[in-house]
Design a protein around this motif. Structure first.
Motif, short mmCIF file in Angstrom:
data_model
loop_
_atom_site.label_atom_id
_atom_site.label_comp_id
_atom_site.label_asym_id
_atom_site.label_seq_id
_atom_site.Cartn_x
_atom_site.Cartn_y
_atom_site.Cartn_z
N PHE A 73 0.84 -1.22 0.00
CA PHE A 73 0.00 0.00 0.00
C PHE A 73 0.86 1.26 0.00
O PHE A 73 0.57 2.23 -0.69
CB PHE A 73 -0.94 0.01 1.20
CG PHE A 73 -2.19 -0.81 0.98
CD1 PHE A 73 -3.20 -0.35 0.14
CD2 PHE A 73 -2.35 -2.04 1.58
CE1 PHE A 73 -4.35 -1.10 -0.09
CE2 PHE A 73 -3.50 -2.80 1.37
CZ PHE A 73 -4.49 -2.34 0.53
N ALA A 74 1.94 1.24 0.79
CA ALA A 74 2.81 2.43 0.88
C ALA A 74 3.46 2.71 -0.47
O ALA A 74 3.52 3.87 -0.93
CB ALA A 74 3.88 2.21 1.95
N LEU A 75 3.91 1.65 -1.15
CA LEU A 75 4.56 1.84 -2.46
C LEU A 75 3.56 2.33 -3.50
O LEU A 75 3.87 3.19 -4.32
CB LEU A 75 5.21 0.52 -2.91
CG LEU A 75 6.46 0.12 -2.12
CD1 LEU A 75 6.84 -1.33 -2.39
CD2 LEU A 75 7.63 1.05 -2.46
N LYS A 76 2.35 1.79 -3.42
CA LYS A 76 1.29 2.21 -4.36
C LYS A 76 0.98 3.70 -4.17
O LYS A 76 0.86 4.45 -5.15
CB LYS A 76 0.03 1.37 -4.09
CG LYS A 76 -0.84 1.16 -5.29
CD LYS A 76 -1.82 0.07 -5.00
CE LYS A 76 -3.19 0.42 -5.51
NZ LYS A 76 -4.22 -0.47 -5.02
N GLU A 77 0.86 4.11 -2.91
CA GLU A 77 0.61 5.53 -2.60
C GLU A 77 1.73 6.40 -3.15
O GLU A 77 1.48 7.47 -3.72
CB GLU A 77 0.54 5.73 -1.08
CG GLU A 77 -0.76 5.26 -0.45
CD GLU A 77 -1.92 6.17 -0.81
OE1 GLU A 77 -1.77 7.39 -0.71
OE2 GLU A 77 -2.96 5.62 -1.24
N ALA A 78 2.98 5.94 -2.95
CA ALA A 78 4.13 6.74 -3.39
C ALA A 78 4.11 6.89 -4.91
O ALA A 78 4.35 7.98 -5.45
CB ALA A 78 5.43 6.07 -2.93
N GLN A 79 3.79 5.79 -5.60
CA GLN A 79 3.72 5.85 -7.07
C GLN A 79 2.62 6.81 -7.50
O GLN A 79 2.80 7.60 -8.43
CB GLN A 79 3.42 4.46 -7.64
CG GLN A 79 4.67 3.62 -7.82
CD GLN A 79 4.32 2.17 -8.10
OE1 GLN A 79 3.15 1.81 -8.26
NE2 GLN A 79 5.33 1.34 -8.15
N HIS A 80 1.51 6.76 -6.80
CA HIS A 80 0.37 7.64 -7.10
C HIS A 80 0.78 9.10 -6.91
O HIS A 80 0.51 9.96 -7.74
CB HIS A 80 -0.80 7.26 -6.19
CG HIS A 80 -2.03 8.07 -6.44
ND1 HIS A 80 -2.34 9.18 -5.69
CD2 HIS A 80 -3.01 7.93 -7.36
CE1 HIS A 80 -3.47 9.69 -6.15
NE2 HIS A 80 -3.89 8.95 -7.15
N ASP A 81 1.51 9.39 -5.80
CA ASP A 81 1.94 10.76 -5.50
C ASP A 81 2.91 11.29 -6.55
O ASP A 81 2.94 12.47 -6.88
CB ASP A 81 2.60 10.82 -4.12
CG ASP A 81 1.59 10.63 -3.01
OD1 ASP A 81 0.38 10.67 -3.31
OD2 ASP A 81 2.00 10.42 -1.85
N GLN A 82 3.73 10.33 -7.07
CA GLN A 82 4.71 10.76 -8.08
C GLN A 82 4.07 10.94 -9.45
O GLN A 82 4.72 11.33 -10.41
CB GLN A 82 5.83 9.70 -8.20
CG GLN A 82 6.81 9.72 -7.01
CD GLN A 82 7.52 8.36 -6.84
OE1 GLN A 82 7.53 7.55 -7.76
NE2 GLN A 82 8.10 8.16 -5.69
N GLY A 83 2.78 10.61 -9.55
CA GLY A 83 2.02 10.77 -10.79
C GLY A 83 2.35 9.65 -11.74
O GLY A 83 2.36 9.76 -12.92
#
Ligand SMILES: Cc1cc2nc3c(=O)[nH]c(=O)nc-3n(C[C@H](O)[C@H](O)[C@H](O)COP(=O)(O)OP(=O)(O)OC[C@H]3O[C@@H](n4cnc5c(N)ncnc54)[C@H](O)[C@@H]3O)c2cc1C
Length: 389
Positions: free
Chosen positions: A379-389
């Protein structure tokens, strides 16, 4: 601060002060009605049927279910706070009740109108007990690899294969079984049927009153309408139910840890060595401080996840975090409690060894700590990818 006082402060911080009186009453009920039989249930490996009946009569099973499902509509963190008291009093009862509640959640969310009519009222009121059976001998952490088969035929499905470690198995009236259909993992909700038998009851290290057994299917026929959700949706249903189950386990772990902590506070105040109570040694105080603060941190995380869930958030990562942190805290607390009790902690004289044995399951059932770490990181990695666009 006492357990109850700390719980109330947290509920107040979540705007739930209206429910503090109910919690106080429930805590007293558990201490009076549930705790006295816990040592016997453990020693005799007795299924806690009577305790479950008392909880149902008190309205505990219905606590946070919607009123239209027959529940009391109370906020989720209140239910978690109550669960702590059940586990503090008797972990076997809390485990049986926790898995039951998680299955009822699944029926509430995924059940057809006919399934809700047939099962939900009985589950929410606690008149019928539920069992959740996902694990198999060759598929535990890797639950996506289950092999128990569900073959479609005239008017329904035929189940064959072996499930394992199912809590409440043999004792429950309602079974949620996950099996592999041609479309993928599929969930089935059923009462006991022909071709379904119960195997070995495991002699568990802790939660010894729990009925943990194998379930064997030999050409067991289930009608089409036994399916919960659609063919192939079973794994998503299991994950949703596990999110509820993990929050319950987090609260159970907190209750078990709290019981061990409170017994330790008493013990170190009474037991004298070198002419002084153990409580006067700084080394004891360091341990007590660690126990108190790790339980408090885990409790805050657990109620927070419960508040999110109560607002309709899936809260999958938060539930996993709460279960990870609370179960590991409880295990450490019970271990420190045992150490501070010395030889008494290790023998049958005190009850701390029961709490330690009960706590040991909390980092294994409903996702091991290792699997939860993988879930949280995903979940944390998915969020980070989402934040990076
Ligand atoms: C008392 C009890 C009650 C239970 N109740 C139920 C129930 O009601 N319903 C149900 O369906 N199941 C139930 N279970 C099963 C429980 O959910 C499983 O035991 C648990 O998921 C672990 O599976 P496993 O025992 O097969 O261990 P394994 O999956 O074999 O794991 C063994 C070890 O390997 C680690 N591991 C595995 N894969 C990885 C990986 N990819 N990365 C890192 N480490 C890994 C695990 O974390 C663990 O430490 C119960 C179990 C017990 C003991």
């Amino acid at each position: 601060m006492s357990h109850l006082a700390e719980q109330k402060k947290l509920l107040v911080s979540l705007g739930l002060e209206a429910h503090c009186g109910l919690l106080e009453d429930f805590a007293a009920f558990c201490a009076r009605e549930i705790a006295p039989s816990a040592a016997r249930i453990d020693a005799e490996r007795e299924f806690p049927g009577e305790s479950l009946k008392k909880l149902a009569a008190k309205g505990f099973t219905a606590t946070s279910f919607a009123k239209e499902s027959g529940g009391r509509g109370l906020p989720y963190p209140v239910a978690l706070a109550c669960t702590e008291h059940v586990a503090k009093s008797c972990a076997s009862t809390a485990l049986a009740s926790g898995i039951h509640g998680a299955v009822a959640r699944g029926v509430e969310r995924f059940g057809s109108p006919a399934q809700k009519k047939r099962f939900l009222t009985g589950l929410v009121s606690g008149k019928k007990l539920a069992c959740f059976s996902l694990s198999e001998p060759e598929a535990g952490s890797d639950a996506g690899g289950i092999q128990c088969s569900a073959l479609p035929g005239k008017g329904g499905y035929t189940l064959s294969g072996k499930k394992t470690y199912a809590t409440n198995s043999g004792q429950a009236e309602v079974y949620l079984i996950f099996a592999r259909a041609p479309e993928g993992i599929t969930a089935f909700l059923t009462e006991k049927v022909k071709g379904m038998t119960f195997g070995h009851r495991f002699e568990t290290l802790g939660v010894r009153g729990s009925s943990t057994r194998e379930i064997l299917f030999e050409n067991a026929k289930l009608p089409e309408d036994a399916m919960l959700g659609k063919p192939g949706e079973g794994f998503d249903i299991a994950k949703s139910i596990l999110n509820h189950g993990r929050l319950s386990i987090a609260a159970q772990a907190l209750g078990i840890g709290q019981a061990a902590f409170e017994k330790t506070l008493l013990h170190v105040s009474r037991r004298k060595q070198f002419g002084r109570p153990l409580a006067e040694f700084q080394e004891s105080q360091m341990k007590l401080a660690e126990m108190q603060s790790s339980l408090a941190a885990a409790r805050a995380l657990t109620y927070h996840a419960g508040a999110l869930k109560g607002r309709g958030d899936e809260a999958a990562s938060e539930a996993a975090q709460a279960k990870l942190v609370a179960s590991e805290a409880a295990l450490r607390v019970c271990d420190l409690a045992l150490q501070l009790h010395g030889g008494r902690g290790y023998t049958e004289e005190g009850e701390v060894h029961r709490h330690w044995r009960d706590a040991r399951l909390m980092t294994i059932g409903e996702g091991t700590s290792e699997i939860l770490r993988l879930v949280i990181a995903k979940f944390a990695l998915k969020e980070a990818q989402h934040d990076q666009g």
